[in-house]
Design an enzyme around this catalytic site. Sequence first.
Site, short mmCIF file in Angstrom:
data_model
loop_
_atom_site.label_atom_id
_atom_site.label_comp_id
_atom_site.label_asym_id
_atom_site.label_seq_id
_atom_site.Cartn_x
_atom_site.Cartn_y
_atom_site.Cartn_z
N TYR A 92 -10.76 4.29 -13.31
CA TYR A 92 -9.96 3.29 -12.30
C TYR A 92 -9.99 1.66 -12.93
O TYR A 92 -11.05 1.08 -12.81
CB TYR A 92 -10.43 3.21 -10.85
CG TYR A 92 -10.14 4.48 -10.37
CD1 TYR A 92 -9.39 5.55 -10.79
CD2 TYR A 92 -10.84 5.04 -9.28
CE1 TYR A 92 -9.34 6.62 -10.39
CE2 TYR A 92 -10.74 6.29 -8.59
CZ TYR A 92 -10.07 7.22 -9.07
OH TYR A 92 -9.89 8.50 -8.72
N HIS B 284 -13.97 14.47 -14.00
CA HIS B 284 -12.64 13.99 -13.28
C HIS B 284 -11.56 15.09 -13.65
O HIS B 284 -10.88 15.33 -12.98
CB HIS B 284 -12.37 12.63 -13.92
CG HIS B 284 -11.60 11.88 -13.05
ND1 HIS B 284 -11.44 10.59 -12.94
CD2 HIS B 284 -10.77 12.33 -12.24
CE1 HIS B 284 -10.60 9.92 -12.26
NE2 HIS B 284 -10.00 11.13 -11.77
N SER C 186 -5.23 11.69 -2.07
CA SER C 186 -3.96 11.42 -1.94
C SER C 186 -3.50 12.25 -0.60
O SER C 186 -2.47 13.20 -0.68
CB SER C 186 -3.17 11.80 -3.22
OG SER C 186 -3.31 10.83 -4.11
N PRO C 187 -4.06 12.08 0.34
CA PRO C 187 -3.83 12.97 1.66
C PRO C 187 -2.66 12.74 2.61
O PRO C 187 -2.14 13.13 3.33
CB PRO C 187 -5.04 12.42 2.61
CG PRO C 187 -5.63 11.36 2.06
CD PRO C 187 -5.39 11.27 0.72
N GLY D 182 0.26 11.97 0.63
CA GLY D 182 1.22 12.13 -0.59
C GLY D 182 1.37 10.70 -1.33
O GLY D 182 2.64 10.27 -1.52
N ARG D 183 0.56 10.12 -1.65
CA ARG D 183 0.61 8.83 -2.49
C ARG D 183 1.35 7.80 -1.97
O ARG D 183 2.00 7.19 -2.45
CB ARG D 183 1.17 9.34 -3.85
CG ARG D 183 0.34 10.26 -4.81
CD ARG D 183 0.70 10.65 -6.01
NE ARG D 183 -0.01 11.60 -6.86
CZ ARG D 183 -1.15 11.21 -7.51
NH1 ARG D 183 -1.36 9.94 -7.75
NH2 ARG D 183 -1.69 12.10 -8.02
N GLY D 184 1.00 7.93 -0.46
CA GLY D 184 1.99 6.65 0.43
C GLY D 184 3.25 7.07 0.71
O GLY D 184 3.81 6.59 1.80
N ALA E 152 3.43 8.36 4.19
CA ALA E 152 2.93 7.42 5.36
C ALA E 152 4.25 6.45 5.35
O ALA E 152 4.11 5.47 6.33
CB ALA E 152 2.04 6.54 4.84
N GLY E 153 5.18 6.61 4.94
CA GLY E 153 6.61 5.96 5.04
C GLY E 153 6.51 4.55 4.22
O GLY E 153 7.28 3.71 4.42
#
Length: 336
Positions: free
Chosen positions: A58, A124, A203-204, A206-208, A211-212
Amino acid sequence: MTSLPTRTIGPFTVSAIGLGCMNLSHAYLPRPDAAEAERLLRHALDVGVTFFDTAALYGFGANEELLGRTIMDRRGDFTLASKCVLGEIDGKRGLDGSPVAITKVLEDSLRRLKVEHIDLYYLHRLDPKVPIEESVGALARAVEAGKIGAIGLSEMSAATLQRAHAVHPIAAMQTEYSPWTRNPEVAVLDACAKLGVGFVAFSPVGRGLLAGNVHAAHLQQGDIRANMPRFQAPHLRANLALVDQLKALAAQADATATQLCLAWLLAKGGHIVPIPGTTSIAHLDEDLATLSRIWPEDLIAAIDALFTFDAPSGPRYPREAQAQVDTETWEGEPLA
């Protein structure tokens, strides 16, 4: 420090929702400035998060350095996880699971994090050029030397987990898992439960997208999601339609779509700990509020019914990234 409900990952008792730190330094855009990132990390500790996840990859070390200068004065308050194998090689992202490389990357991680011991250290990715037994063996020696406390794997299959576990007990498997990425249900989730291995869901939401937070096809240049098929036309429109249905369920439950995703994951097994990432304190508080409610079984079932395995449109990864994961695929899954 506020107390949150806890779960067990290997020998560690951690908050039932942890913090994935990647997008403070890597992959997604826009990124916060240093002061904002530091405030978020300290706030997470203050409200009871006790599981922080980073990696050598990262920001090519920048994320570990961020944690090292920000929260290590409270080292006793949390479980620290980082990763090796996938990282910087000659200025580019690359894989090296050789024992020599693992030993060097671990030393670099310890230096950047300003610690002498990392609680949980993951491979990883699976390096196909190196037997998993050799890579795990390098980390087993690091456990014996007191440099790490436990070994984890990331984005690997049930078969690989079993081979690794035969060399040294594996504490955790970290893999993408959310209502729109249900691959762990093929085999590895059950394998973890049978072996007593904790499952860490990255990513719970969906990579954002769930969340909309993704509203258009044009993500910023340099954001890794722009190269992911599910975020590209024509798939994105179909996936946003799914999000609209998820939001409708959330509205009926007086909750947010993010909270529904996290509640769904927590209901999938007591050995599962989601690690959502965020750059927003308000969003972090929203995530953690999931733990203060009891979620009805029929709501969880409704999410299951909406997000069947084949409901999302498009492959999970582009071709190059798909080649670097060892996770199971479901029958009929579209691959890049």
